[in-house]
Design an enzyme around this catalytic site. Structure first.
Site, short mmCIF file in Angstrom:
data_model
loop_
_atom_site.label_atom_id
_atom_site.label_comp_id
_atom_site.label_asym_id
_atom_site.label_seq_id
_atom_site.Cartn_x
_atom_site.Cartn_y
_atom_site.Cartn_z
N ALA A 163 8.16 -1.48 10.79
CA ALA A 163 7.00 -0.74 10.37
C ALA A 163 7.44 0.50 9.60
CB ALA A 163 6.14 -0.32 11.58
N LYS A 164 6.50 1.13 8.90
CA LYS A 164 6.84 2.29 8.09
C LYS A 164 7.35 3.46 8.92
CE LYS A 164 3.77 1.02 4.32
NZ LYS A 164 2.52 1.26 3.58
N ARG A 165 7.04 3.45 10.20
CA ARG A 165 7.56 4.52 11.06
C ARG A 165 9.05 4.34 11.36
NH1 ARG A 165 4.36 1.24 14.18
NH2 ARG A 165 5.40 0.05 15.83
N THR A 207 1.37 4.02 1.37
CA THR A 207 1.09 4.91 2.50
C THR A 207 2.37 5.33 3.21
OG1 THR A 207 0.72 3.00 3.94
CG2 THR A 207 -1.21 3.96 2.85
N SER A 215 0.86 -1.18 0.00
CA SER A 215 0.00 0.00 0.00
C SER A 215 0.89 1.24 0.00
CB SER A 215 -0.91 0.02 1.23
OG SER A 215 -1.81 -1.07 1.21
#
Length: 281
Positions: free
Chosen positions: A250-252, A12, A10
């Site tokens: 994670a994307k963070r 994002t 995705s």
């Protein structure tokens, strides 16, 4: 038979090391004459960004991966998902849900809690019991609503189901633990469960490779396959990459994005070596 696999991020945020592992895992599973497809899962129009989609193509190419074109972008196929949703509705297997998140939480609290499924507290089925006339009145009044699957009716329709995982073997599906899952939201005519299941069928995916965090969700996908008479792929749920703290990437985790790794001087081979202990799983 050679496998047809896919990597379906995705847009994002930027791809991180865990994404790279998952993409490489899918590509290697399609070796020996198979096919590797890329799909952009961008149904969340509020969070998805064009710059992140562009970065997906750039980062995967830098990693040395190639894929067939055109790439399927979910936002271009809402009509497909709506047709599948209408098929379930015509079969009497869905209902409109007018509950807000706060209302659901309040009802659960008032009842002293609710059973928990893989996604958290199970929806108590409030709107399942509304009379047809009441549903029609609320829809006519323009009230926002989601579309939920009537899980009890769906399971009764299909009977017992199983699916096969490369690591776990034959798995008995238990989708009812998810409760009446959302199939479409007020601003999107689909959901993750519906779109990913239909896409895998449309794209001819024969082997779904993804993380163990989605292992239980496969029960819902197997149910939808049975209801919509879709092809049933095999599955391989691989372990998730985690940091030293045991938490999954994670994307963070910006320091672990492929973009950051590249800018820090890492080469594609460096990144692949970082994942070697996992990719051979």
């Amino acid at each position: 038979m050679s496998a047809v696999t896919r990597f379906a991020p995705s847009p994002t945020g930027y791809l991180h090391l865990g994404h790279a592992y998952s993409a490489l895992f899918a590509r290697r599973a399609a070796a020996d004459g198979g096919r590797f497809l890329l799909r952009i899962e961008d149904i969340d129009r509020g969070r998805c960004r064009p710059e992140f989609e562009d970065a997906i193509y750039e980062d995967l190419a830098w990693l040395g991966l190639s894929w067939e074109t055109p790439v399927r972008r979910q936002s271009e196929h809402f009509d497909d998902y709506l047709a599948a949703l209408n098929q379930l509705t015509d079969a009497g297997l869905t209902y409109p849900c007018f509950c807000t998140r706060k209302e659901i939480e309040a009802e659960i609290d008032a009842a002293g809690g609710a059973p928990h499924g893989p996604d958290g507290p199970v929806y108590p089925g409030t709107c399942r019991h509304l009379a047809t006339s009441e549903r029609e009145d609320q829809i006519s009044a323009g009230e926002a609503h989601a579309i939920r699957l009537d899980m009890d009716a769906a399971v009764m329709r299909t009977g017992a189901l199983t699916w096969n995982d490369a690591r776990a073997g034959e798995v008995a599906a238990c989708p009812e633990r998810f409760g009446d899952v959302v199939l479409a939201r007020k601003d999107t005519p689909t959901s993750y469960h519906l779109s990913v299941t239909l896409d895998d069928h449309i794209q001819g995916i024969t082997l779904v490779t993804r993380g163990t965090d989605l292992f239980e969700a496969t029960d819902v996908h197997r149910l939808l396959q049975a209801l919509l008479k879709l092809d049933v792929p095999s599955y391989h749920h691989h372990p998730l990459l985690t940091g030293d703290d045991g938490k999954r990437f994670a994307k963070r985790d910006k320091s672990l994005t492929l973009r950051e790794l590249r800018e820090s001087g890492k080469s594609p081979d460096d990144v692949i070596r970082m994942m070697d202990g996992f990719v051979d799983e």
